[in-house]
Design a protein around this motif. Structure first.
Motif, PDB file in Angstrom:
ATOM      1  N   ARG A   1       0.832  -1.225   0.000  1.00 54.31           N
ATOM      2  CA  ARG A   1       0.000   0.000   0.000  1.00 54.31           C
ATOM      3  C   ARG A   1       0.853   1.256   0.000  1.00 54.31           C
TER       4      ARG A   1
ATOM      5  N   ILE B   1       1.778   2.609  -3.430  1.00 50.89           N
ATOM      6  CA  ILE B   1       0.700   3.053  -4.325  1.00 50.89           C
ATOM      7  C   ILE B   1       0.467   4.544  -4.142  1.00 50.89           C
TER       8      ILE B   1
ATOM      9  N   PRO C   1      -2.350   7.075  -4.403  1.00 47.89           N
ATOM     10  CA  PRO C   1      -3.809   7.152  -4.562  1.00 47.89           C
ATOM     11  C   PRO C   1      -4.229   8.390  -5.352  1.00 47.89           C
TER      12      PRO C   1
ATOM     13  N   LEU D   1      -7.511   0.182  -1.245  1.00 44.27           N
ATOM     14  CA  LEU D   1      -7.695   0.851  -2.524  1.00 44.27           C
ATOM     15  C   LEU D   1      -8.099  -0.154  -3.597  1.00 44.27           C
TER      16      LEU D   1
ATOM     17  N   ASN E   1      -6.942   2.869  -7.814  1.00 48.13           N
ATOM     18  CA  ASN E   1      -6.306   3.689  -6.774  1.00 48.13           C
ATOM     19  C   ASN E   1      -7.283   4.639  -6.089  1.00 48.13           C
TER      20      ASN E   1
END
Length: 370
Positions: free
Chosen positions: A249, A252, A254, A264, A268
């Protein structure tokens, strides 16, 4: 606004449904807005939105199915019209809810759906009568629809293990599903572990933010049904699954507005309730193919069942599951006490099998007469 001018999931959802409620109220009689305003101190935005939708459906029924209202628009209904509604027409409305057409789509309601819509209407008429807007509360003349108790569907221990193994290995998935599984298995394993290890609701799970987790205490902050916040604690196995997912996570990026979301989607964004439901259905269906309609709520039931079996404490189960009334918990899980008592009855032996005399055959009527 919350910290960093980013709304929490709960705040964002409240804002969205408030705007949707206002949109619906533009098409309803003004008294409906008065009703929702009156119940605002004791209800959540989502509840008021559900009431507005239910009232929209009721006025659509009156307009389309009751000849004397002749296609009248919902906005034009008066309190005099509402006062003239009969108990028979309310009963016809409940029958109508079983199957009706909306936007060329057939919609059905089982007992639970009917109960909720009837409850909304009952609250509305109670408000009207209390404020002298109708002469009588016609809803008191109609019985609440009955709900048939359904057996609790839950996963057995081996089915739980099989489902988690499926997520990790991708076995039994088609080629298309395996491609997605490679990108989502850490996330999916963390989600399923949370359901099975804490009994969290799906609406609560999708609302978890990164800052809600605290591995020092082994728990996380959750906004429960009704808006209250509570801390749920998770076992070590869930903690490991969460930490494995968090390593991914953190890599990533978002989309704007979704920075705080724990879980997510592949786009995203904060994962949706629908996406979680479909994911659970996919894995649980493969792990337990004979059990139909498996959902996040069934995983919640699995947790509740396991906790009750381990502790026998119905009040603890109610507290952890977030039930406001322990009778709700007892109604679902009390039958397990009967199973345990029945099992106990088979464990007690009064005499050893060898010492029990063989039953003497009963003579037939013909033998007795000889």
């Amino acid at each position: 606004m919350s910290k960093n001018n980013i709304l929490s999931y709960t705040e964002q959802r409240a804002r969205e449904v408030t705007l949707l409620t206002r949109e619906l109220l533009q098409k309803l009689p003004l008294v409906c807005a008065d009703f929702l305003r009156a119940i605002e101190p004791t209800t959540q935005p989502l509840t008021r939105y559900a009431y507005a939708r239910d009232l929209s459906l009721f006025f659509a029924f009156l307009s389309d199915e009751v000849p004397r209202f002749g296609g009248k628009s919902a906005r034009d209904f008066t309190t005099e019209d509402l006062d003239s509604v009969t108990a028979r027409e309310i009963s016809l409305y409940l029958e109508y809810l079983s199957l009706y057409i909306k936007d060329d789509v057939e919609i059905t309601n089982a007992e639970l759906g009917k109960m909720r819509k009837f409850s909304s209407l009952r609250s509305f008429y109670k408000f009207l009568f209390k404020n002298n807007l109708v002469k009588a509360d016609v809803l008191l003349l109609v019985d609440m629809p009955k709900r048939r108790e359904k057996p609790i569907i839950r996963l057995e221990i081996d089915e739980v293990a099989r489902m988690l193994d499926l997520v990790e290995t991708g076995e039994a998935l088609c080629a298309h599903q395996r491609a997605y599984n490679e990108n989502t298995k850490k996330r999916d394993l963390a989600i399923l572990s949370l359901f099975l290890g804490t009994g969290i609701r799906v609406s609560e799970l999708v609302g978890i933010d990164l800052q809600d987790l605290d591995f020092d205490i082994g728990g996380f902050l959750v906004t429960r049904k009704g808006g209250n916040q509570a801390i749920l604690y998770f076992p070590d196995e869930v903690a490991r699954a969460l930490k494995d997912y968090l390593r991914i996570r953190k890599e990533i990026v978002p989309l704007p507005g979704h920075e705080n979301a724990l879980f997510l989607s592949l786009q995203n964004r904060r994962i949706s309730v629908r996406a979680v439901q479909m994911m659970v259905k996919k894995y649980a269906g493969l792990a337990a193919p004979l059990k139909k309609h498996l959902s996040p709520h069934k995983l919640r039931s699995t947790f509740g069942t396991n906790l009750y079996h381990e502790t026998g404490d119905i009040y603890l189960v109610a507290d952890v599951l977030g039930h406001s009334d322990v009778n709700t918990t007892r109604r679902h899980y009390a039958a397990m006490s009967d199973d345990r008592r029945r099992m106990a009855a088979q464990k007690v032996k009064l005499r050893e099998e060898e010492s029990i005399p063989t039953e003497t055959p009963v003579a037939s009527e013909k033998e007795e007469s000889q």
